[in-house]
Design a protein around this motif. Structure first.
Motif: not given
Length: 467
Positions: A12-17, A110-112, A122-124
């Motif tokens: 929802a707020y960032d990328v994490r993997g 990930g990426m912020k 964000s996702s929105e």
């Protein structure tokens, strides 16, 4: 042929993997190109840095390739904390990205991301648009070249970041304090010497006892997640052993800060929020703001809005999550915001969160008061809290309904974020909030005293976990 599904890493707020599985150089390259396209950044500067995770440098290079291919001018800003990224985006009025997975284990990255001026994404507000376009680039196996390829340059922001924070909170004349800092092998090992020490600027009346300052994204000593009590044990022990005045613990990307007192006992983030809110209200009033606004999320102690109103401020409750807090900070012209998770937001820091600045406010209070931090903290912690308790459940909605049925008309119910039950006569409240990413129902409870808190806690858990 592409096999990566970006829905696995875009949150929802960032990328994490997981590095090499759900986040790769290829996916980063495509994400960078999409980031430039969705935000319309061709011909503009884009800042990119990373924390100390081993995959950071190669991901920064991959991001630069994707962003410059679509016409953005990339400025590499090196090793940075996440709040240093927000600072850089604010002072440069440029969009930016840092590669970090915050407190997640070593196999993650990930990426912020932030828009120009440190405005959150964000996702929105565009993040999923970036995801969808990046997926198209990945699936096609090609990033189209812009008419004019962007440039790559480098710039360091650490000294400017440290100077900026020191101007916001002047610690030069406080009484001498001994401070143990646990950086958890994260970015606090770099920012603490710069801001609180003498590695870049003149020294302050602070004796810093460092714990795990070596930057090491494999986290050899303990996970860089101070929210878990087990990860505070080394700090608590060191504070007592050194006879320190307090201890500070930063998470991996050093945007959150947790505080322990001279006895090694944690000072709740709600108490820190109240301490900082009081200072920020006084400062804002001195500058002519008749009714300064403080933002807090719904899991924060009710001691916070009570203090804010007693000090002549305006308290506004929000949902949990940094994009919500930052949005309300901007909409309501908030001077400060705090969360139970130890994220602290400042108008003077581009409405962004910085644990270091919150820590400096605590040092300023302690450094001008002869009382120990345990005594100061207790004055801001009049209620008993359960802390966050997780229950792993198949049917989280049914568990909430069992609680609703059991208490009936005794409680007022709010569904701002999860479900909050507030007892009409006994003065306690409990929030039940389903996790977006894990099979947990999260419970937070506060009561006027420990006995009431324990009684209600046990009753609610019994209802929640009934099979």
């Amino acid at each position: 042929m592409n096999t990566i599904d970006l829905t696995a890493s875009f949150k929802a707020y960032d990328v994490r993997g997981i590095v090499g599985e759900t986040i790769t150089e290829e996916s980063v390259r495509a994400t960078a190109a999409a980031f430039v396209d969705v935000l319309g950044l061709a011909g503009q500067n884009v800042l990119v840095g990373s924390d100390m995770r081993p995959s950071g440098p190669s991901f920064v290079d991959a991001f630069a390739e994707g962003a410059t291919a679509r016409g953005a001018n990339v400025i590499k800003i090196g090793l940075i904390s996440t709040d240093e990224l927000y600072f850089a985006c604010g002072v440069e009025n440029a969009a930016g990205v840092t590669f970090t997975a915050s407190h997640n284990p070593a196999e993650y990255n990930g990426m912020k991301m932030a828009k120009a001026g440190a405005v959150p994404i964000s996702s929105e507000t565009g993040l999923f648009d970036v995801r969808d376009l990046a997926q198209k680039y990945l699936d096609s196996g090609e990033i189209p070249a812009a008419e004019t390829r962007g440039s790559v340059s480098e710039k360091d922001f650490l000294k400017a970041y440290a100077e900026y924070l020191r101007k916001l909170v002047d610690l030069s004349n406080i009484r001498p304090l001994k401070v143990v800092v646990d950086a958890g092998n994260g970015m606090g090992g770099m920012t603490t010497p710069a801001v609180l020490g003498d590695s870049i600027l003149p020294g302050l009346p602070l004796e810093i006892e460092p714990l795990y300052f070596e930057l090491d994204g494999t986290f050899p000593n303990h996970p860089a997640n101070p929210l878990e009590p087990a990860n505070l044990v080394d700090l608590q022990k060191a504070v007592v052993e050194h006879g320190a005045d307090l201890g500070l613990a930063f998470d991996g990307d050093a945007d959150r800060c947790f505080v322990v007192d001279e006895k090694g006992e944690p000072v709740t983030p709600s108490a820190i929020t109240a301490i900082v809110a009081e200072r920020e209200i006084a400062r804002a009033k001195a500058e002519g703001n008749a009714e300064p606004t403080i933002i807090y999320n719904l899991i924060t102690s009710k001691a916070v809005p009570e203090l804010v109103e007693a000090q002549g401020g305006r308290a506004i409750k929000t949902r949990v999550g940094h994009s919500f807090i930052k949005a309300v900070m901007a909409e309501e012209n908030g001077v400060f915001g705090g969360e139970h998770s130890a994220h602290y937001y400042f108008k003077d820091f581009f409405n962004a969160d910085t644990g270091m600045l919150a820590a400096m406010h605590v040092l300023a209070v302690l450094g001008t008061d002869e009382r120990p931090l345990s005594e100061i903290g207790a004055a801001y912690s009049p209620y008993a809290s359960s802390g966050e308790i997780n229950s792993e459940l198949e049917d989280k909605a049914a568990a909430v309904e069992r609680v609703r049925a059991a208490f009936g008309d005794e409680v007022e119910v709010s569904e701002m974020d999860g479900t909050t039950f507030e007892h009409k006569t006994e003065g306690w409240w409990v929030n039940l909030r389903p996790s977006n990413t894990e099979p947990f129902l999260r419970m937070n409870l506060e009561a006027p005293d420990t006995a009431t808190m324990e009684r209600v806690r046990d009753r609610v858990l019994e209802l929640v976990r009934a099979v």
